[in-house]
Design a protein around this motif. Structure first.
Motif, PDB file in Angstrom:
ATOM      1  N   GLY A 194       1.773 -11.054  -0.848  1.00 31.68           N
ATOM      2  CA  GLY A 194       3.234 -11.120  -0.460  1.00 31.68           C
ATOM      3  C   GLY A 194       3.956 -10.105  -1.192  1.00 31.68           C
ATOM      4  O   GLY A 194       3.904  -8.946  -1.342  1.00 31.68           O
ATOM      5  N   MET A 195       5.112 -10.644  -1.579  1.00 26.72           N
ATOM      6  CA  MET A 195       6.240  -9.849  -2.295  1.00 26.72           C
ATOM      7  C   MET A 195       5.862 -10.102  -3.755  1.00 26.72           C
ATOM      8  O   MET A 195       6.820  -9.647  -4.567  1.00 26.72           O
ATOM      9  CB  MET A 195       7.723 -10.327  -1.853  1.00 26.72           C
ATOM     10  CG  MET A 195       7.794 -10.109  -0.511  1.00 26.72           C
ATOM     11  SD  MET A 195       7.953  -8.150  -0.022  1.00 26.72           S
ATOM     12  CE  MET A 195       9.216  -7.814  -0.973  1.00 26.72           C
ATOM     13  N   ALA A 252       6.539  -6.757  -6.074  1.00 25.26           N
ATOM     14  CA  ALA A 252       8.215  -6.742  -6.121  1.00 25.26           C
ATOM     15  C   ALA A 252       8.895  -7.440  -7.069  1.00 25.26           C
ATOM     16  O   ALA A 252       9.778  -7.206  -7.616  1.00 25.26           O
ATOM     17  CB  ALA A 252       8.839  -6.653  -4.723  1.00 25.26           C
ATOM     18  N   GLU A 253       8.482  -8.884  -7.001  1.00 24.07           N
ATOM     19  CA  GLU A 253       9.103  -9.827  -7.951  1.00 24.07           C
ATOM     20  C   GLU A 253       8.814  -9.430  -9.189  1.00 24.07           C
ATOM     21  O   GLU A 253       9.755  -9.606 -10.130  1.00 24.07           O
ATOM     22  CB  GLU A 253       8.789 -11.191  -7.363  1.00 24.07           C
ATOM     23  CG  GLU A 253       9.161 -11.718  -6.157  1.00 24.07           C
ATOM     24  CD  GLU A 253       8.880 -13.137  -5.846  1.00 24.07           C
ATOM     25  OE1 GLU A 253       9.060 -13.952  -6.696  1.00 24.07           O
ATOM     26  OE2 GLU A 253       7.961 -13.266  -4.820  1.00 24.07           O
ATOM     27  N   LEU A 269      12.717  -3.596  -5.979  1.00 18.74           N
ATOM     28  CA  LEU A 269      12.127  -4.707  -5.121  1.00 18.74           C
ATOM     29  C   LEU A 269      11.764  -3.893  -3.795  1.00 18.74           C
ATOM     30  O   LEU A 269      11.136  -4.489  -3.219  1.00 18.74           O
ATOM     31  CB  LEU A 269      13.280  -5.784  -4.775  1.00 18.74           C
ATOM     32  CG  LEU A 269      13.031  -6.787  -3.692  1.00 18.74           C
ATOM     33  CD1 LEU A 269      11.730  -7.679  -4.364  1.00 18.74           C
ATOM     34  CD2 LEU A 269      13.995  -7.871  -3.565  1.00 18.74           C
ATOM     35  N   LEU A 270      12.659  -2.845  -3.579  1.00 20.61           N
ATOM     36  CA  LEU A 270      12.566  -2.083  -2.503  1.00 20.61           C
ATOM     37  C   LEU A 270      11.497  -1.058  -2.356  1.00 20.61           C
ATOM     38  O   LEU A 270      11.114  -0.366  -1.666  1.00 20.61           O
ATOM     39  CB  LEU A 270      13.746  -1.211  -1.917  1.00 20.61           C
ATOM     40  CG  LEU A 270      14.964  -2.240  -1.866  1.00 20.61           C
ATOM     41  CD1 LEU A 270      16.346  -1.482  -1.478  1.00 20.61           C
ATOM     42  CD2 LEU A 270      14.879  -3.148  -0.640  1.00 20.61           C
TER      43      LEU A 270
END
Length: 365
Positions: free
Chosen positions: A345-346, A349-350, A363-364
Motif C-alpha cells: 500500500g502506501m 510513503a508513510e 508522500l507524493l
C-alpha cells in the motif's frame, strides 16, 4: 513436549522480563541517562532475537535518505566480529573485523561514500563517526532498540509476520529480548516478510493486536521481500573480493540446486527459489552469523553435482571471502540472491514522511 518445556521455562522468563523492566524504568525516569546528539538518529531494531529483516530495512532507509539529500552513516554493534571497541569500516576490513552485516553495508554503499562503523557502546560509535566525518547529517543505528544509552529521534520496531512479538514470550520460554510492552517505545512498527497479497482486513487485524502494546497512534506498516535475479560470483581462488563472474550463466538453469545459508530465517529464500523452479536437493543450514570453516563444505561438495547452482545470501557471501575458504570453494558455481524491501500500500510513503528531515512532498514521490 515443546509447549510443556515453554511452560516450565516461563518463571525464568518472568524473572528476566522483570530485570529488563526495571532497567527500562530507570531510563524512562531519568535515573539512567540517554545521550542525544546534534544529528538525528534512526534506530532500526526488534524485540525478538534475530531474523526480522533488519538488514534490508536499513538498506531501504539509507537509500531513501540519500535520495532526500542526506549524508547518512550506519552504525552497528558488529556482532560476531573478532575485534572490539569502536571501529570505522575500511577497504582493508572484512566480515571478521567488522561483522558480516556491517561489511555488507560497506560494500553496498561504497560508491555513495556512506560511512559504516561498529561499536558495542553506540554512543562511542556515534562520536567516532561524527569526528571522522563531520559532514554526516543523520545516523542509522542497526539493531539498537534495546540500547537505551543513546536517544533515537525515530525508533523503528520490526516484527516478523510469521512470528509477531505479540504471540511470543521473553527468553528463555520464547525469543523476545524484552516484554511485549517494549513496543511502546516504537515510533513506527513494521510487520516484515508479509505475503505480497496480504489484504486490508488482515492488516487491520494485525495492527489492532500490535496496538495492544504500542502507543495507540503509532503507525503500523507492512513490508515484503522482493528478490532480484541471481548474481554469479567468481571462484574465490581468483579473487579475494568475490567479483561477479563472467564465466557463470547470468541465469542458472532451473532444476536441481543447493542452498547455503548462515542466517536466522532462511525459509523465505528457500520458498522463493522453489517457486522459481529450483529443486533444493541439499540445504547446508548454519546458525546466524556462522563463521564458515573449510570442514563445513565437505557435505556441500558431497551433495553437489556439476551443473547444479549453489545459492546463498548477500550476507553469507561476506563470510565466504575468507582466504581460508578459497581452496574448498574453488570451481563451485555460487550465486547470491539480492533481497530488497517493498512496502504494501502506501507504507513506503508513510515511512518517508517519518524520516527526520523528510521533505514535505515525500508522500507524493
Amino acid at each position: 513436549m515443546a509447549r510443556l518445556l515453554m511452560i516450565l521455562l516461563l518463571p525464568f522468563s518472568w524473572l528476566y522480563a522483570g530485570v529488563l523492566a526495571v532497567r527500562n524504568w530507570l531510563y524512562d525516569a531519568g535515573w539512567k541517562k540517554s545521550e542525544a546528539f546534534a544529528v538525528p538518529l534512526v534506530s532500526v531494531g526488534n524485540l525478538r532475537v534475530g531474523g526480522t529483516g533488519k538488514t534490508p530495512h536499513v538498506i531501504w532507509m539509507v537509500e531513501e535518505l540519500l535520495r532526500q539529500g542526506h549524508r547518512p552513516a550506519i552504525l552497528s554493534r558488529g556482532y560476531g566480529r573478532q575485534t572490539t571497541g569502536p571501529r570505522l569500516a575500511g577497504p582493508a576490513d572484512s566480515a571478521a573485523t567488522v561483522g558480516d552485516e556491517p561489511w555488507q553495508y560497506f560494500g553496498h554503499f561504497a560508491a555513495q561514500n556512506v560511512p559504516v562503523a561498529v561499536a558495542e557502546k553506540r554512543g562511542l560509535g556515534v562520536h567516532l563517526l561524527l569526528q571522522a566525518h563531520p559532514e554526516i547529517s543523520i545516523v542509522v543505528l542497526d539493531d539498537a532498540y534495546q540500547h537505551r544509552a543513546v536517544r533515537p529521534t525515530l525508533n523503528v520496531l520490526l516484527t516478523e509476520h510469521a512470528r509477531p512479538f505479540y504471540e511470543d514470550y521473553v527468553l528463555p520460554a520464547g525469543l523476545l529480548r524484552e516484554s511485549r510492552g517494549g513496543a511502546r517505545r516504537a515510533d513506527v512498527v513494521i510487520i516484515t516478510k508479509c505475503p505480497a497479497g496480504l489484504n486490508a482486513t488482515a492488516q487491520t487485524a494485525i495492527a489492532q493486536r500490535v496496538r495492544r502494546y504500542s502507543r495507540s497512534a503509532t503507525p503500523v506498516l507492512f513490508s515484503t521481500y522482493e528478490y532480484a535475479k541471481p548474481q554469479g560470483l567468481a571462484s574465490v581462488s581468483r579473487s579475494e573480493e568475490l567479483p561477479m563472474a563472467d564465466d557463470l550463466p547470468n541465469v542458472p538453469a532451473k532444476g536441481a540446486a543447493l542452498l547455503l545459508t548462515g542466517i536466522a530465517q532462511p525459509q523465505p529464500l528457500r520458498k522463493y527459489l522453489e517457486s522459481q523452479g529450483y529443486d533444493i536437493r541439499y540445504h547446508a543450514h548454519f546458525p546466524d552469523h556462522h563463521a564458515f570453516e573449510p570442514a563445513d563444505f565437505a557435505a556441500l561438495r558431497a551433495h553437489w553435482q556439476p551443473g547444479w547452482p549453489i545459492f546463498t545470501t548477500e550476507k553469507d557471501a561476506t563470510r565466504l571471502r575468507a582466504a581460508v575458504l578459497r581452496p574448498v570453494l574453488t570451481g563451485l558455481p555460487i550465486y547470491t540472491i539480492p533481497v530488497r524491501v517493498a512496502f504494501l500500500g502506501m507504507g513506503g510513503a508513510e515511512l518517508r514522511l517519518l524520516l527526520p528531515g523528510a521533505p514535505a512532498g515525500a508522500l507524493l514521490n
